[in-house]
Scaffold this motif. Structure first.
Motif, PDB file in Angstrom:
ATOM      1  N   CYS A 329       0.956  -1.451  -0.168  1.00 50.60           N
ATOM      2  CA  CYS A 329      -0.214  -0.147   0.071  1.00 50.60           C
ATOM      3  C   CYS A 329       0.926   1.014   0.081  1.00 50.60           C
ATOM      4  CB  CYS A 329      -0.998  -0.197   0.792  1.00 50.60           C
ATOM      5  SG  CYS A 329      -1.959  -1.655   1.430  1.00 50.60           S
ATOM      6  N   LEU A 330       2.140   1.135   0.827  1.00 50.13           N
ATOM      7  CA  LEU A 330       2.889   2.517   0.720  1.00 50.13           C
ATOM      8  C   LEU A 330       3.713   2.173  -0.644  1.00 50.13           C
ATOM      9  CD1 LEU A 330       4.493   4.747   2.649  1.00 50.13           C
ATOM     10  CD2 LEU A 330       5.745   2.792   2.493  1.00 50.13           C
ATOM     11  N   GLY A 331       4.234   1.550  -1.254  1.00 47.17           N
ATOM     12  CA  GLY A 331       4.146   1.234  -2.817  1.00 47.17           C
ATOM     13  C   GLY A 331       3.577   1.800  -3.500  1.00 47.17           C
ATOM     14  N   VAL A 332       1.917   2.006  -3.380  1.00 46.85           N
ATOM     15  CA  VAL A 332       1.435   2.361  -4.446  1.00 46.85           C
ATOM     16  C   VAL A 332       1.115   4.565  -4.160  1.00 46.85           C
ATOM     17  CG1 VAL A 332      -1.173   3.123  -5.669  1.00 46.85           C
ATOM     18  CG2 VAL A 332      -0.319   0.773  -4.560  1.00 46.85           C
ATOM     19  N   LEU A 333       0.695   4.602  -2.611  1.00 41.98           N
ATOM     20  CA  LEU A 333       1.343   6.126  -2.202  1.00 41.98           C
ATOM     21  C   LEU A 333       2.189   6.356  -3.223  1.00 41.98           C
ATOM     22  CD1 LEU A 333      -0.336   8.034  -0.956  1.00 41.98           C
ATOM     23  CD2 LEU A 333       1.209   7.396   1.406  1.00 41.98           C
ATOM     24  N   VAL A 334       3.513   6.275  -2.953  1.00 40.72           N
ATOM     25  CA  VAL A 334       5.477   6.128  -2.954  1.00 40.72           C
ATOM     26  C   VAL A 334       4.963   7.164  -4.514  1.00 40.72           C
ATOM     27  CG1 VAL A 334       7.080   5.791  -3.173  1.00 40.72           C
ATOM     28  CG2 VAL A 334       6.020   5.300  -0.978  1.00 40.72           C
ATOM     29  N   GLY A 335       4.133   5.509  -5.478  1.00 43.05           N
ATOM     30  CA  GLY A 335       4.358   5.855  -6.445  1.00 43.05           C
ATOM     31  C   GLY A 335       3.364   7.255  -7.637  1.00 43.05           C
ATOM     32  N   ILE A 336       2.491   7.897  -6.924  1.00 39.56           N
ATOM     33  CA  ILE A 336       1.522   8.122  -7.176  1.00 39.56           C
ATOM     34  C   ILE A 336       2.079   9.900  -6.629  1.00 39.56           C
ATOM     35  CG2 ILE A 336      -0.804   9.524  -6.470  1.00 39.56           C
ATOM     36  CD1 ILE A 336      -1.876   6.806  -5.736  1.00 39.56           C
ATOM     37  N   THR A 337       2.788   9.893  -5.820  1.00 43.13           N
ATOM     38  CA  THR A 337       3.681  11.016  -4.727  1.00 43.13           C
ATOM     39  C   THR A 337       4.640  11.032  -6.086  1.00 43.13           C
ATOM     40  OG1 THR A 337       3.049  10.347  -2.758  1.00 43.13           O
ATOM     41  CG2 THR A 337       4.991  11.661  -2.822  1.00 43.13           C
ATOM     42  N   GLU A 338       5.493  10.549  -5.862  1.00 43.22           N
ATOM     43  CA  GLU A 338       6.801  10.458  -6.881  1.00 43.22           C
ATOM     44  C   GLU A 338       6.199  10.927  -8.513  1.00 43.22           C
ATOM     45  OE1 GLU A 338      10.435   8.205  -8.502  1.00 43.22           O
ATOM     46  OE2 GLU A 338       9.362   6.943  -7.975  1.00 43.22           O
ATOM     47  N   THR A 339       5.477  10.944  -9.053  1.00 37.83           N
ATOM     48  CA  THR A 339       4.839  11.082 -10.175  1.00 37.83           C
ATOM     49  C   THR A 339       4.706  13.072 -10.134  1.00 37.83           C
ATOM     50  OG1 THR A 339       4.168   8.700 -11.470  1.00 37.83           O
ATOM     51  CG2 THR A 339       3.040  11.238 -12.408  1.00 37.83           C
ATOM     52  N   GLY A 340       3.601  12.575  -8.866  1.00 30.23           N
ATOM     53  CA  GLY A 340       2.834  14.561  -8.775  1.00 30.23           C
ATOM     54  C   GLY A 340       3.947  15.233  -8.693  1.00 30.23           C
ATOM     55  N   LEU A 341       5.294  14.833  -7.499  1.00 24.06           N
ATOM     56  CA  LEU A 341       6.436  15.539  -7.195  1.00 24.06           C
ATOM     57  C   LEU A 341       7.107  15.942  -8.740  1.00 24.06           C
ATOM     58  CD1 LEU A 341       7.681  16.711  -4.831  1.00 24.06           C
ATOM     59  CD2 LEU A 341       8.925  15.155  -4.919  1.00 24.06           C
ATOM     60  N   TYR A 342       7.106  15.207  -9.493  1.00 28.37           N
ATOM     61  CA  TYR A 342       8.458  15.597 -10.500  1.00 28.37           C
ATOM     62  C   TYR A 342       7.102  16.904 -12.133  1.00 28.37           C
ATOM     63  CZ  TYR A 342      11.226  14.911 -14.437  1.00 28.37           C
ATOM     64  OH  TYR A 342      11.331  14.765 -15.869  1.00 28.37           O
ATOM     65  N   LEU A 343       6.466  16.212 -11.774  1.00 24.96           N
ATOM     66  CA  LEU A 343       5.043  17.041 -12.431  1.00 24.96           C
ATOM     67  C   LEU A 343       5.558  18.244 -11.962  1.00 24.96           C
ATOM     68  CD1 LEU A 343       2.835  14.228 -14.606  1.00 24.96           C
ATOM     69  CD2 LEU A 343       4.655  15.226 -14.982  1.00 24.96           C
ATOM     70  N   LEU A 344       5.425  18.894 -10.460  1.00 26.88           N
ATOM     71  CA  LEU A 344       4.487  19.872 -10.619  1.00 26.88           C
ATOM     72  C   LEU A 344       6.109  20.750  -9.965  1.00 26.88           C
ATOM     73  CD1 LEU A 344       1.140  18.385  -8.028  1.00 26.88           C
ATOM     74  CD2 LEU A 344       1.842  19.533 -10.850  1.00 26.88           C
ATOM     75  N   LEU A 345       6.964  20.499  -9.547  1.00 27.89           N
ATOM     76  CA  LEU A 345       7.983  21.019  -8.969  1.00 27.89           C
ATOM     77  C   LEU A 345       8.845  20.849  -9.360  1.00 27.89           C
ATOM     78  CD1 LEU A 345       8.658  22.719  -6.403  1.00 27.89           C
ATOM     79  CD2 LEU A 345       8.864  20.836  -5.009  1.00 27.89           C
ATOM     80  N   LEU A 346       9.457  19.120  -9.925  1.00 24.56           N
ATOM     81  CA  LEU A 346      10.924  18.967 -10.468  1.00 24.56           C
ATOM     82  C   LEU A 346      11.166  19.504 -11.438  1.00 24.56           C
ATOM     83  CD1 LEU A 346      11.082  15.447  -7.934  1.00 24.56           C
ATOM     84  CD2 LEU A 346      12.092  17.349  -7.483  1.00 24.56           C
ATOM     85  N   ARG A 347       9.951  19.133 -12.135  1.00 23.04           N
ATOM     86  CA  ARG A 347      10.316  19.115 -13.716  1.00 23.04           C
ATOM     87  C   ARG A 347      10.347  20.409 -14.109  1.00 23.04           C
ATOM     88  NH1 ARG A 347       6.964  15.699 -18.618  1.00 23.04           N
ATOM     89  NH2 ARG A 347       5.596  17.049 -18.044  1.00 23.04           N
ATOM     90  N   PRO A 348       9.533  21.498 -13.943  1.00 21.10           N
ATOM     91  CA  PRO A 348       9.874  22.585 -13.981  1.00 21.10           C
ATOM     92  C   PRO A 348      10.431  23.545 -13.622  1.00 21.10           C
ATOM     93  CG  PRO A 348       7.705  21.898 -12.922  1.00 21.10           C
ATOM     94  CD  PRO A 348       8.518  20.742 -13.187  1.00 21.10           C
ATOM     95  N   TYR A 349      11.481  23.075 -12.232  1.00 16.48           N
ATOM     96  CA  TYR A 349      12.165  24.095 -11.554  1.00 16.48           C
ATOM     97  C   TYR A 349      12.865  24.029 -10.822  1.00 16.48           C
ATOM     98  CZ  TYR A 349       6.885  26.088 -10.852  1.00 16.48           C
ATOM     99  OH  TYR A 349       6.399  26.767 -10.466  1.00 16.48           O
ATOM    100  N   VAL A 350      12.706  22.867 -10.491  1.00 14.77           N
ATOM    101  CA  VAL A 350      14.568  21.414 -10.590  1.00 14.77           C
ATOM    102  C   VAL A 350      15.463  21.324 -11.680  1.00 14.77           C
ATOM    103  CG1 VAL A 350      15.728  19.483  -9.390  1.00 14.77           C
ATOM    104  CG2 VAL A 350      13.565  21.679  -8.091  1.00 14.77           C
TER     105      VAL A 350
END
Length: 460
Positions: A329-350
């Protein structure tokens, strides 16, 4: 299967207590490690790729040390459950001897033969020239790290995970500050570039060592017994060899196998772009998957202590099932978090700060999508191998589950795709990320069968 989630009162509180400090430790070291990558990356993508190449043999040293730490914890957590402090001291004594000896041997090889070692990883002479001064210095840092890691692993196994979090937090902050001062020559320090990153790493590991053994000298929960440490005895040595050797082989072969990912990329047409993308994406993935390893580490302690205290076999089996379901269950949450973090923060700004080429940036995105979608499988496999099976003393099954799919499945396929077929980058990335998929069927079968539960403190 879900009925196993109903556990005695306090079970999940205990899981959080043991997991959170390890998660915090991993987040600190990974996030500041990400900053290290960023600072070296400011020198250029070539320098960043060179440090990645140099860190391949270093990564193997780290995994050998982790294997010894994990192997020791199998015995320590069960002896801790029995209240046998003398045997715990004997186990860490053997760990000190073996970890110190292996890390010293590796350090000498990297110092005297750096070009030869790097030539096994890549045929890019530019990267070898950049990485050589780094690798000669940084190898010695792991002598200190090996000894402190064995002690920190012991503290974690006796349910004191906060200590490791504090030590590695201090060490990593010192490392990052040292990188800033020595890579770029700030506040009057010389500008050493990649060599400065190596000096900073060595200095931080020395600090880590000093803190660990200053604490050890005053620890009342588990006082060091020099006589037991220096002369562990043949009985404990036999148990250590029996249960730690498969873990050491496991981590060494797994580390060597995953390091060959970099070797394969280092011999592909776009080697510099691929390695740069892999470095950045790997840093992002480690940052968001820190929780997985925290749960796995806590699982090993929980399972080991349950067996050591004489908990009925049926309850230990239920605990193992509950831990793997939680990790999935934690892995599912991690996968969603990783995608969201990348799209919203890391790819455009970092990501733009790393000055990656357009090709590297595109490949980096592919890696992130592959890692995030495979996160549930990764979480399940990690907790099953590192946590439940090892904590239960089933080290041979854990070893087979971890290395056979990698060496017989993923590596040959990646070599075929990358070196023979010149396959698209997307296919290469997803095959690499989905390596845990091959482990899961065996893990489920072994877990449900219950034959992984062993009391390692008694003669078999």
């Amino acid at each position: 299967m879900l009925s196993c989630l109903k556990q005695p009162k306090g079970f999940y509180k205990r899981l959080l207590y043991l997991s959170l400090p390890v998660i915090a430790q991993n987040l600190i070291t990974t996030s500041l490690g990400f900053m290290d990558t960023f600072m070296v990356g400011l020198l250029g993508s070539g320098q960043m790729s060179a440090v990645t190449v140099a860190n391949v043999p270093i990564f193997i040293i780290q995994l050998v040390v982790f294997g010894l730490q994990s192997g020791s914890s199998i015995l320590i957590s069960q002896y801790w459950g029995k209240g046998d402090r003398e045997s715990v001291n004997r186990v860490i004594g053997i760990g000190f001897y073996v970890a110190g000896g292996i890390s010293t041997l590796f350090a000498l090889i990297l110092f005297f033969f750096p070009a030869g070692v790097l030539g096994l990883i890549t045929d890019n002479l530019h990267l070898i020239a950049l990485a050589e001064p780094y690798i000669r210095i940084v190898g010695f840092s792991y002598i200190f790290n090996a000894l402190s890691s064995i002690y920190i692993g012991m503290q974690r196994s006796i349910e004191n995970p906060k200590f490791g979090m504090i030590v590695f937090a201090v060490s990593t902050v010192c490392n990052t500050l040292g990188n800033y001062l020595l890579i770029f020559g700030k506040l009057g320090f010389p500008m050493l570039g990649i060599r400065g990153a190596a000096v900073a790493t060595l200095s931080s590991r020395v600090i880590e060592f000093v803190i660990s053994f200053a604490y050890a000298a005053r620890c009342r929960t588990m006082p060091l017994q020099p006589r037991r440490i220096l002369r562990p005895g043949t009985d404990i040595l036999r148990r250590f060899v029996k249960y730690s050797t498969p873990v050491l082989i496991n981590e060494t072969l797994w580390g060597t196998g995953t390091s060959l990912f970099t070797v394969i990329m280092g011999h592909m047409a776009l080697s510099e772009e691929l390695i740069a993308a892999y470095t950045v994406a790997g840093g992002i993935d480690k940052l968001v998957t820190a929780s997985m390893f925290g749960v796995a580490a806590a699982s090993a302690v929980i399972v080991g202590k349950e067996i050591g205290t004489g908990t009925p076999r049926e309850q230990v089996l239920s605990v193992g099932k509950a831990l793997t379901v939680v990790s999935l269950c934690l892995g599912v949450l991690v996968g969603i978090t990783e995608t969201g973090l990348y799209l919203l923060l890391l790819r455009p700004y970092v990501l733009p700060l790393f000055k990656l080429s357009a090709v590297s940036a595109g490949i980096c995105t592919l890696f992130v999508y592959a890692y995030s979608s495979a996160a549930p499988l990764h979480a399940f496999a990690t907790t099953t191998v590192v946590g439940v099976l090892r904590g239960g003393g089933d080290v041979r099954s854990a070893m087979l589950m971890d290395i056979l799919p990698l060496w017989l499945g993923t590596l040959p396929l990646l070599a075929l795709l990358g070196l023979v077929l010149d396959a698209p980058a997307a296919l290469f990335c997803f095959v690499m990320a989905y390596e845990p998929l091959l482990k899961c069927p065996f893990g489920i079968w072994r877990l449900l069968g219950g034959r992984w539960i062993h009391d390692v403190t008694v003669q078999s």
